[in-house]
Design an enzyme around this catalytic site. Structure first.
Site, short mmCIF file in Angstrom:
data_model
loop_
_atom_site.label_atom_id
_atom_site.label_comp_id
_atom_site.label_asym_id
_atom_site.label_seq_id
_atom_site.Cartn_x
_atom_site.Cartn_y
_atom_site.Cartn_z
N VAL A 163 7.30 -0.53 1.43
CA VAL A 163 7.99 -0.25 2.70
C VAL A 163 6.99 0.14 3.77
CG1 VAL A 163 9.63 1.28 3.83
CG2 VAL A 163 10.13 0.38 1.54
N CYS A 164 6.00 0.93 3.42
CA CYS A 164 5.02 1.36 4.42
C CYS A 164 4.27 0.16 5.01
CB CYS A 164 4.04 2.34 3.78
SG CYS A 164 2.80 2.98 4.93
N THR A 165 3.93 -0.79 4.15
CA THR A 165 3.24 -2.00 4.63
C THR A 165 4.12 -2.76 5.61
OG1 THR A 165 1.97 -2.19 2.59
CG2 THR A 165 2.22 -4.18 3.91
#
Length: 983
Positions: free
Chosen positions: A578-580
């Site tokens: 998700v962070c990517t």
């Protein structure tokens, strides 16, 4: 260009190649079965014009492989009789018939000339003239179970795009300053000599504008390039991309190539076999020249004459002295009089692909000969047909009877087959069934199962369908079209899916009538299910698939070959962290997945959430559980404090959301992060593949900015039940006015929500709940007018712009998001022909494993491989041995057995002491249960027990219950055969 019609093959050929194809002029000489296949493939692909030439009258033997002809065509010239039906395949292709001679002036007017099943003197004459005038020349012919193809594209033919693969790319981790410079990559397989370009590099910017340069690959995968000593110091980022280089092909004319054949072969044995086939064809032509006819079917006297002619031919130049295989020559000649549909499909598919290579200059052409034989289809020597058995009967199967005799023809007519799938391969297989006479007898038949409906894009390769059939069920239309190919074909259509939900329809009674199954399916999940049914009912399975110019055809025969073991599921990209996705995408795929998530959250999930909130009796408290939900809803409310009422409101929302996604949220990220952050290993956080973002400024004159507003506003309007607008000029005027009044559109809520904004958002939501329910938008990939795919394309492109990522072309994005499989009719035709050959073997029966073939092909790279399937793996437990085809059978008894009787039978008959017994996922018995529970189950009749535990009720016609068991002393990897309990 009708891009929807050609959508699947555009992913194979590309737009420039398709444009060249649509302008091409092709001459096709010879309209027997092979010529019909070439014509069909070229017309469906969309060549500009096709001129037909074949003045010879239609005869009975033609009908075995020529699907444009019928009994009404007898006596008419093949070209004229084929013209009308061929023209129906694609109204954009100009089709004409040439009735005169093949003159030099005529040939010069075409880009490609194709000769099929012609005399050698005609081949030499036309080939010489084409070579002289730079016209690409192809010659193809089949004789029974052997065929060959020859290509001459001239002495200086440039292939613009040699391979089907996309250019390789890789992210750069570091570039050294030196001579040579060393480029360290994050993946990407390059090869010595590859030409590459660099882009998006920060620091060593000189490489970004550098012309393509060759690389040398080091052992660790890094690339050695030119001198970078004087370049700026490398900082971060960058992509290295392969540059495809044109290649030049030099072909010899036919008269020279006849004496120096270059053949496509895998090993020395195949080369020797190809040389034998080459001389056999030469001798057959010589026999025809001397006697004015071809050898009679299975006539030993004619065969000996041809063998003698072959052995008297001059040795081929450049080959070692080798004696011709007399037995092979004899077999070729004996079966050479026939005409077979599968052989025509295989050679016709390859020949059409080579013609497309000549026109489009895409993919490497053959160099220069291809030989193909399927003599393994013939029965054992003791069962070979006699001349009398192969004598013409003046029927539509004469061409096939000439090869196999009447015995196989009778067997074919009595077969009952299930065809799973009526798409591209399914249509081709129905053609094969009709032409070979499968299921045409009173006791035979073909059942075709497909739940899908015909779409416009199907028409470029599913040749049984026409424009008037769009939105009709594939199975019904295909069945009716197959009956027109052969009125005797007994074919029925089933529009129910073939899956676990329809086992009451495709039940024991249904499969008991089926002799075999052909799977023409487009998902591995469906293939696994159908294969499991075949294993359960001990039915042979023929299975094929294609992707672009790649294809495979496989056969699975009970107790003879392995069972089907394809990939566990259709390949799907695994979700990225998700962070990517949210903050630091580094590839187009990251941006694409983010855009798909945007679509779901904005136009489906938010609507479903609001609708659910409307149904609650009171306002939900603002708390921890609501924080994530409100964060989702703030996006869909955006600048609007009340529900949108007009198209203008929807455009205002889209403009505000554009600002939030591609400007405000990026500024917010930059305020909280630093590009100079150093990781634990000492490298900069933003080095290598990490991309540091920059905000975009809305510009309605940029295509992707404008497309995003157009698509987002229409989808938002649809969700609210409002009329949208496809008028681009009107939208431009509306945007102009909005931007003049507010040059920097603001979103009501910022990218990060505080408590006050959450409270305000919930108040807005409370106001929204008073209106009618919203309409969630479910993503549909196949409708180019619904804005779904276009929204994802625009969002992906803008996200890539934010992060300096080079996006791939928009067609590729559409392909990924739509999960579109590239497809072209040529490879489809070839794999169907390959399955047709295996069908002969399966129906004839009593075959050894070594006669069956699994086939793989790659037409773009001229790769053809056929091999015998593996034997079924043998498992063992104590004295028992079994394969995946075996099962433990328990015959029916009256009165019905109790569970105790069943377990006793297994121990007495097979020595198995059962510890657990399952029906599906339901546990019926376990030795670990209490004595009372075991006793309770043991006294029940088996069907009573299953009904009590599972609630199952037997359906009429059910003949077998299937159980799984585990036994005392088994090892972990033991998988016992299924237990078939007969009712």
């Amino acid at each position: 260009m009708d891009e929807e019609l050609y959508s699947r093959q555009l992913y194979v050929l590309g737009l420039p190649a398709m444009e060249r194809i649509q302008e091409a002029k092709v001459l096709l000489c010879g309209l027997q079965g092979l010529g019909a296949e070439v014509a069909k493939n070229l017309v469906l692909t969309g060549v500009g014009s096709l001129t037909l030439h074949d003045p010879h009258p239609t005869c009975w033997a033609d009908l075995a492989a020529q699907f444009f002809l019928s009994e009404e065509s007898l006596g008419r010239s093949r070209a004229e009789a084929s013209h009308a039906q061929l023209a129906q395949l694609n109204e954009a292709v100009q089709i004409s018939v040439h009735k005169g001679d093949l003159t030099e002036d005529l040939l010069r007017g075409f880009q490609v000339v194709v000769l099929t099943d012609s005399k050698l003197e005609d081949q030499l004459k036309v080939g010489t003239l084409c070579h002289k005038h730079g016209v690409c020349f192809l010659m193809a012919e089949t004789r029974g179970l052997v065929g060959r193809l020859f290509c001459d594209f001239g002495e200086d033919f440039t292939v613009v795009d040699p391979t089907e693969a996309e250019p390789m790319t890789a992210a750069i981790q570091h570039i050294s300053q030196g001579s040579p410079g060393i480029v360290t990559l994050r993946g990407g397989p390059f090869y010595d000599g590859d030409m590459v370009i660099f882009s998006d590099i920060e620091g060593m910017v000189e490489l970004n504008s550098h012309s393509p340069q060759p690389v040398r690959v080091q052992k660790d995968g890094s690339l050695e390039i030119g001198d970078t000593t004087t370049f700026s110091r490398y900082l971060r980022g960058g992509v290295v991309t392969e540059v495809k280089r044109p290649k030049t092909v030099r072909h010899k004319p036919l008269d020279i190539a006849l004496l120096q054949p270059q053949v496509v072969a895998q090993n020395t044995q195949e080369v020797q076999r190809a040389h034998c086939l080459h001389q056999a064809f030469h001798a057959l032509h010589k026999f025809q020249q001397l006697h004015g006819r071809l050898p009679k079917p299975w006539d030993p006297d004619d065969a000996e004459i041809v063998v003698g002619l072959a052995q008297d031919l001059e040795p081929l130049r450049g080959t070692e002295e080798e004696s011709l295989d007399g037995a092979l020559l004899r077999t070729i000649v004996l079966s050479s009089a026939g005409s077979l549909s599968p052989m025509a499909a295989i050679l016709g598919g390859v020949a059409a692909q080579e013609a497309l290579k000549a026109i489009s200059r895409k993919f490497m052409p053959l160099d220069q000969w291809l030989y193909f034989d399927a003599l393994e289809c013939l029965p054992d020597e003791k069962l070979l047909p006699s001349p009398e058995d192969c004598h013409p009967r003046n029927c539509r199967y004469d061409g096939q009877i000439a090869v196999f005799g009447t015995g196989l023809q009778e067997k074919l007519s009595c077969q009952h087959y299930l065809l799973a799938g009526a798409g591209a391969i399914g249509c081709e297989m129905l053609k094969v069934f009709a032409l070979v006479g499968l299921g045409v007898g009173a006791n035979g038949g073909v059942a075709v199962a497909d739940m899908d409906h015909i779409e416009h894009s199907n028409l470029s390769r599913q040749f049984l369908f026409r424009p008037k059939d769009i939105r009709r069920p594939k199975a019904e239309v295909a069945a009716a079209a197959a009956r027109r190919l052969n009125p005797d074909l007994q074919v029925t259509a089933h529009t129910y899916p073939l899956d676990p939900t329809t086992e009451g329809i495709y039940d024991d009674s249904f499969f008991s009538r089926v002799h075999g199954v052909v799977a023409a399916l487009d998902s591995f999940q469906a293939r696994h299910y159908v294969a499991a049914r075949c294993t359960h009912y001990l039915k042979p399975l023929l299975e094929a698939g294609t992707q672009g110019t790649r294809g495979s055809a496989s056969v699975f025969v009970p107790e003879v070959t392995e069972v089907y073991r394809g990939p566990a599921s259709d390949s799907e990209d695994a979700p990225y962290p998700v962070c990517t996705l949210r903050h630091f995408p580094s590839t187009m795929e990251h941006s694409l997945q983010w855009a798909q998530k945007e679509f779901e959250e904005l136009f489906r999930l938010s609507a479903e959430t609001i609708n659910g909130y409307q149904q609650q009796t009171c306002t939900s408290p603002l708390g921890t559980d609501w924080t994530g939900t409100l964060a989702l809803l703030q996006q869909v409310m955006g600048v609007l404090r009340t529900r949108p009422q007009t198209w203008r409101d929807c455009v205002v929302w889209a403009l505000g959301h554009w600002q939030l996604c591609f400007h405000d949220s990026i500024l917010e990220l930059l305020r909280h992060s630093s590009s100079d952050k150093v990781l634990e290993d000492g490298t900069l956080f933003s080095s290598g593949s990490k991309k540091w973002p920059h905000p975009l400024h809305f510009d309605p004159n940029q295509d992707m900015h404008f497309l995003y507003i157009l698509t987002a506003a229409n989808l938002y309007a649809r969700m609210h039940g409002l009329p949208g607008s496809q008028s681009r000029p009107a939208l431009r005027e509306l945007l102009k006015g909005l931007l003049e009044s507010d040059p920097t559109p603001q979103n009501l809520f910022s990218a990060e929500l505080g408590q006050e904004q959450l409270k305000e958002l919930q108040e807005t939501l409370d106001d929204w709940r008073k209106g009618p329910p919203l309409k969630p938008v479910l993503f549909v990939k196949d409708d180019d007018s619904n804005f779904h795919v276009d929204f994802v394309v625009a969002a992906t492109d803008l996200r890539c712009q934010n992060y300096g990522i080079l996006p791939v072309n928009h067609a590729r994005i559409k392909q990924i998001v739509g999960r579109i499989i590239p497809a072209i009719v040529t490879s489809t035709a070839v794999v169907a022909g390959l399955l047709g050959l295996e069908l002969y073997k399966v129906v004839s029966g009593h075959r050894s494993r070594g006669t069956f073939r699994h086939s793989c092909l790659h037409l773009a790279e001229n790769h053809f491989m056929r091999s015998a399937p593996s034997a079924p793996a043998v498992q063992s437990f104590r004295h028992l041995e079994w394969t995946s085809w075996d099962r433990l059978k328990v015959p029916a008894e009256q009165p019905e057995r109790t569970l105790e009787s069943l377990l006793a039978h297994l121990q007495e008959e097979h020595g198995l002491k059962v510890e657990m017994l399952l029906h599906g996922q339901a546990l019926l018995y376990s030795s670990g249960w209490s004595f009372e529970k075991r006793a309770q189950h043991l006294c029940l009749r088996v069907t009573e027990l299953v009904q009590q535990v599972t609630g199952w009720k037997p359906k009429p016609g059910l003949k077998v219950l299937v159980f799984e068991l585990s036994c005392e002393g088994e090892e972990d990897e033991t998988a016992f055969p299924p237990l078939h309990y007969e009712l």
